[in-house]
Design an enzyme around this catalytic site. Structure first.
Site, PDB file in Angstrom:
ATOM      1  N   PHE A 117      44.051  47.232  36.680  1.00 52.45           N
ATOM      2  CA  PHE A 117      43.122  46.789  37.718  1.00 52.45           C
ATOM      3  C   PHE A 117      42.712  45.362  37.390  1.00 52.45           C
ATOM      4  O   PHE A 117      42.841  44.919  36.246  1.00 52.45           O
ATOM      5  CB  PHE A 117      41.895  47.713  37.755  1.00 52.45           C
ATOM      6  CG  PHE A 117      41.755  48.473  39.049  1.00 52.45           C
ATOM      7  CD1 PHE A 117      42.753  49.319  39.475  1.00 52.45           C
ATOM      8  CD2 PHE A 117      40.617  48.337  39.843  1.00 52.45           C
ATOM      9  CE1 PHE A 117      42.639  50.022  40.671  1.00 52.45           C
ATOM     10  CE2 PHE A 117      40.484  49.040  41.036  1.00 52.45           C
ATOM     11  CZ  PHE A 117      41.497  49.886  41.454  1.00 52.45           C
ATOM     12  N   GLN A 231      29.619  41.119  45.436  1.00 51.34           N
ATOM     13  CA  GLN A 231      31.072  41.073  45.248  1.00 51.34           C
ATOM     14  C   GLN A 231      31.814  41.139  46.572  1.00 51.34           C
ATOM     15  O   GLN A 231      31.607  42.060  47.355  1.00 51.34           O
ATOM     16  CB  GLN A 231      31.529  42.235  44.368  1.00 51.34           C
ATOM     17  CG  GLN A 231      33.036  42.226  44.150  1.00 51.34           C
ATOM     18  CD  GLN A 231      33.447  43.156  43.033  1.00 51.34           C
ATOM     19  OE1 GLN A 231      33.555  44.357  43.222  1.00 51.34           O
ATOM     20  NE2 GLN A 231      33.646  42.612  41.862  1.00 51.34           N
ATOM     21  N   HIS A 233      35.471  41.618  48.170  1.00 54.67           N
ATOM     22  CA  HIS A 233      36.788  42.150  47.833  1.00 54.67           C
ATOM     23  C   HIS A 233      37.795  41.326  48.616  1.00 54.67           C
ATOM     24  O   HIS A 233      37.626  41.119  49.820  1.00 54.67           O
ATOM     25  CB  HIS A 233      36.869  43.630  48.227  1.00 54.67           C
ATOM     26  CG  HIS A 233      38.006  44.352  47.591  1.00 54.67           C
ATOM     27  ND1 HIS A 233      39.307  44.048  47.864  1.00 54.67           N
ATOM     28  CD2 HIS A 233      38.036  45.357  46.683  1.00 54.67           C
ATOM     29  CE1 HIS A 233      40.096  44.837  47.152  1.00 54.67           C
ATOM     30  NE2 HIS A 233      39.347  45.645  46.422  1.00 54.67           N
ATOM     31  N   LEU A 243      38.721  48.768  53.519  1.00 56.28           N
ATOM     32  CA  LEU A 243      39.294  48.291  52.263  1.00 56.28           C
ATOM     33  C   LEU A 243      40.764  48.660  52.125  1.00 56.28           C
ATOM     34  O   LEU A 243      41.152  49.803  52.326  1.00 56.28           O
ATOM     35  CB  LEU A 243      38.517  48.924  51.103  1.00 56.28           C
ATOM     36  CG  LEU A 243      39.065  48.627  49.716  1.00 56.28           C
ATOM     37  CD1 LEU A 243      38.697  47.224  49.296  1.00 56.28           C
ATOM     38  CD2 LEU A 243      38.534  49.628  48.708  1.00 56.28           C
ATOM     39  N   GLU A 246      42.662  47.703  45.711  1.00 58.41           N
ATOM     40  CA  GLU A 246      43.259  46.842  44.695  1.00 58.41           C
ATOM     41  C   GLU A 246      44.515  47.479  44.100  1.00 58.41           C
ATOM     42  O   GLU A 246      45.393  46.795  43.575  1.00 58.41           O
ATOM     43  CB  GLU A 246      42.203  46.630  43.601  1.00 58.41           C
ATOM     44  CG  GLU A 246      42.592  45.626  42.563  1.00 58.41           C
ATOM     45  CD  GLU A 246      41.359  45.094  41.837  1.00 58.41           C
ATOM     46  OE1 GLU A 246      40.303  44.906  42.470  1.00 58.41           O
ATOM     47  OE2 GLU A 246      41.456  44.870  40.630  1.00 58.41           O
ATOM     48  N   ARG A 286      38.177  39.666  41.354  1.00 59.12           N
ATOM     49  CA  ARG A 286      37.949  39.667  42.803  1.00 59.12           C
ATOM     50  C   ARG A 286      37.234  38.423  43.300  1.00 59.12           C
ATOM     51  O   ARG A 286      37.533  37.909  44.379  1.00 59.12           O
ATOM     52  CB  ARG A 286      37.112  40.891  43.175  1.00 59.12           C
ATOM     53  CG  ARG A 286      37.870  42.141  42.974  1.00 59.12           C
ATOM     54  CD  ARG A 286      37.004  43.352  43.149  1.00 59.12           C
ATOM     55  NE  ARG A 286      37.838  44.530  42.985  1.00 59.12           N
ATOM     56  CZ  ARG A 286      37.408  45.763  43.065  1.00 59.12           C
ATOM     57  NH1 ARG A 286      36.133  45.998  43.301  1.00 59.12           N
ATOM     58  NH2 ARG A 286      38.232  46.765  42.904  1.00 59.12           N
ATOM     59  N   HIS A 354      31.837  43.905  49.313  1.00 57.45           N
ATOM     60  CA  HIS A 354      32.286  45.198  48.798  1.00 57.45           C
ATOM     61  C   HIS A 354      31.232  45.905  47.954  1.00 57.45           C
ATOM     62  O   HIS A 354      31.065  47.114  48.040  1.00 57.45           O
ATOM     63  CB  HIS A 354      33.536  44.953  47.960  1.00 57.45           C
ATOM     64  CG  HIS A 354      34.194  46.198  47.458  1.00 57.45           C
ATOM     65  ND1 HIS A 354      34.503  47.248  48.291  1.00 57.45           N
ATOM     66  CD2 HIS A 354      34.622  46.552  46.223  1.00 57.45           C
ATOM     67  CE1 HIS A 354      35.086  48.204  47.581  1.00 57.45           C
ATOM     68  NE2 HIS A 354      35.153  47.815  46.331  1.00 57.45           N
ATOM     69  N   ARG A 389      31.437  42.613  38.996  1.00 57.35           N
ATOM     70  CA  ARG A 389      31.895  43.903  38.477  1.00 57.35           C
ATOM     71  C   ARG A 389      33.420  43.941  38.381  1.00 57.35           C
ATOM     72  O   ARG A 389      34.109  43.464  39.278  1.00 57.35           O
ATOM     73  CB  ARG A 389      31.448  45.016  39.423  1.00 57.35           C
ATOM     74  CG  ARG A 389      32.036  46.373  39.103  1.00 57.35           C
ATOM     75  CD  ARG A 389      31.589  47.409  40.102  1.00 57.35           C
ATOM     76  NE  ARG A 389      32.207  47.251  41.392  1.00 57.35           N
ATOM     77  CZ  ARG A 389      33.198  48.025  41.863  1.00 57.35           C
ATOM     78  NH1 ARG A 389      33.684  49.003  41.130  1.00 57.35           N
ATOM     79  NH2 ARG A 389      33.697  47.833  43.064  1.00 57.35           N
TER      80      ARG A 389
END
Ligand SMILES: Cc1cc2nc3c(=O)[nH]c(=O)nc-3n(C[C@H](O)[C@H](O)[C@H](O)COP(=O)(O)OP(=O)(O)OC[C@H]3O[C@@H](n4cnc5c(N)ncnc54)[C@H](O)[C@@H]3O)c2cc1C
Length: 580
Positions: A117, A231, A233, A243, A246, A286, A354, A389
Site C-alpha cells: 500500500f 486526506q 485520495h 473510491l 489504492e 496519497r 477521503h 494517514r
C-alpha cells in the site's frame, strides 16, 4: 419520557463502535452496554472499505518498520507512543478477527496474503478480496450478537451529550422512527461516529459522514485536534467521488495524463523509483499524488469532463483474469457508475476528500479531557495518523483503539454511581426547542441545500489541496455568513417519522461548526506539512509547528486554537522519504 440507562453508551455502530462494545462485554460481562447508531450498524461507512488493513505478519517485516513508515508518512506529527502501541497490538487484533470469522485472503501455501500500500516499505496490508471493510464489519457485527449485555438503538440520531457534575453522563437522541426526543443516561460514553468528509463537495465518504460526534464533543468543550489535516485520495470517480481503491495501483495500475504519459515520474513523491524497490511511483503517498494532479492541471495536462478535470487510471494491462480475481469490486463500480469496463477502458479519476486525520482530542487510550467521555476510530485523533494517514492503517486503528477504549470506558463505568436524570429532563426540553425551530416559518427563509452547496464551494476553493492566507480568510468570512443564514433555515417536512429533512438540517449545523474549526486550524498553521499545503509557507517548520493544533469552541461559537507538543519516542524528525 422513558428512563433509558446503561453503564457504557457507545455512539456509533461502525468498526470502532462494535469493537469497543465487544471489549466492554468481554472485560466485564456484568456491565450493560448500548450501541446507538443513526443507521443500521451494517450500513456504517466501514462497510465500504475495499483495500485492506495493515499489520506486521511477514518474517522480513518488523514492528519498527511499520512504526517508522507511519511516522514518516505522517510527516512527524504522529504521537510516537501511540504509534508504538498501535503497531504492537495490530497483529494480535487482526488474528483475533480471523478467529471470529473474518475471511482474510490467503496465498497458495495457506499463509495470509498481503499487498503493498502507498508509503510502505514492505507489503503488510491484509485484505479480504476487495471487500475488506464489509468482511470486517460483518465479523464484528456477528460477534457482537453473541453478547447479551450489548443492546442496540438502531436508527437513533444523537443530538447532544449530557454533561453533568463535570462529567459526561449520557446523550440525547431522536428516535427516527417516531421523532421522539429521548435521554439515554450512561456512566461512560464512547464516541465512534466516524469522519466528516461531507464538509467537502467531492468525497469518497458516504452521505452519513457528517462528523456529528466531533461536533457533539466540540460543543461540550472538548477540543478538536489537527483538523487542518484532510486526506485527499488521488483516485475517486468524478462527480460521485466513489473510491477506486489504492489496491488498483498496488496490483499494478498506471496513472496517465491526457497524453497517456505516466506523469508521476516527473514529481518528487519521496519514494525511490528504482530497483530493488518493490513498488512503483503510483504507490507514492496519497497527499503527494493528489498534489501532483493539481500541478498537472495547472500545466494543462489533465482532461476536461462534465464534472471538472480528471486523469486516467489504467489497469487494462492487468488482464481480465487478474482484475476479476483481485479487483472484482472495482470492475463492478466502474460498470455501474461510469458505464465503462476497466478490462478494455481507462478509468477517469480525480482527487477526492477521503479521510480526516484530525478529530476529537484523546490520549493513547481514547480518553478525552472531559471525564467519562471517550472516542475511537476516525472521529478521534489519538494521534497515529499525524499530517497524513498511511492507507490501510485506519481499519486496523478501529480494532486496536476500539478495544483499548472499550476497556478504559468499562473500568470508568464500574466506578461510578447511578444517575439522577434531572439534567436529562432539561436536555430534552432544550433539544425539543432546537428541533422545533426548524418547523417554524421564518423571514428570509433559507434552504438546507443552498447553504450546504456554498459551504462545499468555499471549502474546496479556500481550504482544499493547496491553501493560502487569503483563500482561508475568504472561506472564514463566507462560513460566518453561512452560519448566520443557517438560523433562517426552515424545513417543509413536518412529519415525525423518519424525517430525513430534519436530520439533514441537524447534520448541516454540525458540518458548519466543523468547517470553521478546519479553516481556523489551517489559518493558524503557517507551514506546509503532509496534507496541509500552504503555498505562502511552503516549508515544514519544526521549530514552531512540531505540535498538534487544538480547536476549542469559544462562547461566541468561534474556534480558538492552542498547540500541544508532539510526543517523540525514538524517531527524531527527519526527511519524509520511503523505501529501504
Ligand atoms: C470508500 C472508503 C474506503 C476506505 N478504504 C479503506 C481501506 O481499505 N483501509 C483502511 O484502513 N481504511 C479505509 N477507509 C477508511 C476507513 O474505512 C474509515 O476510517 C473507518 O471505517 C471509519 O470507521 P468508524 O468506526 O470510525 O466509523 P464509521 O464506520 O463511519 O461508523 C460511524 C457510526 O457512527 C454512527 N453515527 C454517526 N453519527 C451519529 C449520530 N449523530 N447519532 C447516532 N449514530 C451516529 C453511524 O450510524 C455509524 O454507525 C475507507 C474509507 C472509505 C470512505
Amino acid at each position: 419520557m422513558d428512563n433509558f440507562s446503561h453503564d457504557v453508551l457507545i455512539i456509533g455502530g461502525g468498526g470502532a463502535g462494535l469493537r469497543a462494545a465487544i471489549a466492554v462485554a468481554e472485560i466485564n460481562p456484568k456491565l450493560n452496554v448500548a450501541v446507538i447508531s443513526k443507521v443500521y450498524p451494517m450500513r456504517s461507512h466501514t462497510v465500504s472499505a475495499e483495500g485492506g488493513a495493515a499489520a506486521v505478519i511477514k518474517p522480513d517485516d518488523s514492528l519498527d518498520h511499520h512504526a517508522y513508515d507511519t511516522i514518516s508518512g505522517g510527516d512527524w506529527l504522529c504521537d510516537q507512543d501511540a504509534v508504538e502501541a498501535f503497531v504492537n497490538e495490530a497483529p494480535k487484533e487482526m488474528l483475533q478477527l480471523e478467529h471470529w470469522g473474518c475471511p482474510w485472503s490467503r496465498q497458495d501455501d495457506g499463509t495470509i496474503a498481503v499487498r503493498p500500500f502507498g508509503g510502505m516499505k514492505i507489503e503488510r496490508t491484509w485484505f479480504a478480496s476487495d471487500k475488506t471493510g464489509f468482511h470486517m464489519l460483518h465479523t464484528l457485527y456477528q460477534t457482537s450478537l453473541k453478547y447479551d449485555p450489548i443492546q442496540r438503538y438502531d436508527e437513533w440520531f444523537v443530538t447532544k451529550l449530557i454533561v453533568d457534575d463535570g462529567r459526561c453522563q449520557g446523550a440525547v437522541a431522536i428516535e427516527l422512527a417516531t421523532g421522539q426526543v429521548q435521554a439515554i443516561a450512561a456512566k461512560s460514553v464512547v464516541i465512534c461516529t466516524g469522519g466528516c468528509g461531507k464538509v467537502f463537495p467531492f468525497t469518497t465518504n458516504a452521505n452519513i459522514k457528517t462528523g456529528d460526534g466531533m461536533a457533539l464533543a466540540y460543543r461540550a468543550g472538548v477540543p478538536l485536534k489537527d483538523m487542518e489535516f484532510i486526506q485527499y485520495h488521488p483516485t475517486g470517480l468524478p462527480f460521485t467521488g466513489i473510491l477506486i481503491t489504492e489496491a488498483t495501483r498496488a496490483e499494478g495500475g498506471y496513472m496517465l495524463n491526457k497524453d497517456g504519459y505516466r506523469y508521476l515520474q516527473d514529481y518528487d513523491l519521496g519514494t525511490p523509483q528504482t530497483e530493488p524497490v518493490l513498488r512503483s511511483m503510483e504507490l507514492g503517498p496519497r497527499d503527494r499524488l493528489s498534489q501532483a494532479f493539481v500541478k498537472e492541471m495547472e500545466k494543462g495536462n489533465t482532461l476536461e469532463g462534465l464534472y471538472g478535470q480528471f486523469v486516467h487510471l489504467d489497469i487494462r494491462h492487468l488482464g481480465e483474469k487478474k482484475i476479476n480475481a483481485k479487483l472484482p469490486f472495482v470492475r463492478e463500480l466502474c460498470l455501474k457508475y461510469e458505464n465503462i469496463d476497466p478490462v478494455n477502458e481507462m478509468i477517469p479519476v480525480r482527487p477526492v476528500v477521503h479521510y480526516m486525520m484530525g478529530g476529537i482530542h484523546t490520549d493513547i487510550n481514547g480518553a478525552t479531557p472531559l471525564p467519562g467521555l471517550y472516542a475511537a476510530g476516525e472521529t478521534a485523533c489519538v494521534s497515529i495518523n499525524g499530517a497524513n494517514r498511511l492507507g490501510s492503517n485506519s481499519l486496523t486503528e478501529l480494532l486496536v483503539f476500539g478495544a483499548r477504549v472499550g476497556s478504559v470506558a468499562a473500568e470508568f463505568a464500574s466506578n461510578q454511581s447511578d444517575y439522577t436524570f434531572d439534567m436529562a429532563y432539561e436536555s430534552i426540553t432544550e433539544e425539543n426547542h432546537i428541533k422545533n425551530q426548524f418547523f417554524k416559518e421564518k423571514k428570509n427563509q433559507e434552504r438546507i441545500a443552498d447553504i450546504r452547496k456554498e459551504m462545499h464551494k468555499t471549502m474546496e476553493e479556500g481550504c482544499g489541496i493547496y491553501r493560502t492566507e487569503n483563500s482561508l480568510l475568504a472561506s472564514q468570512n463566507i462560513l460566518t455568513d453561512l452560519k448566520e443564514r443557517f438560523s433562517h433555515v426552515a424545513i417543509d417536512d413536518h412529519s415525525r417519522t423518519f424525517n430525513t429533512e430534519l436530520v439533514a438540517a441537524l447534520e448541516l449545523s454540525n458540518l458548519l461548526d466543523l468547517a470553521e474549526s478546519i479553516v481556523q486550524s489551517a489559518l493558524s498553521r503557517k507551514e506546509s506539512r503532509g496534507s496541509h499545503q500552504r503555498t505562502d509557507y511552503e516549508k515544514r517548520d519544526d521549530e514552531n509547528y512540531l505540535a498538534h493544533s487544538l480547536a476549542y469552541q469559544e462562547k461566541d461559537n468561534k474556534p480558538r486554537i492552542e498547540y500541544l507538543p508532539v510526543t517523540i519516542t525514538k524517531w527524531p524528525p527527519g526527511e519524509r522519504v520511503y523505501g529501504r
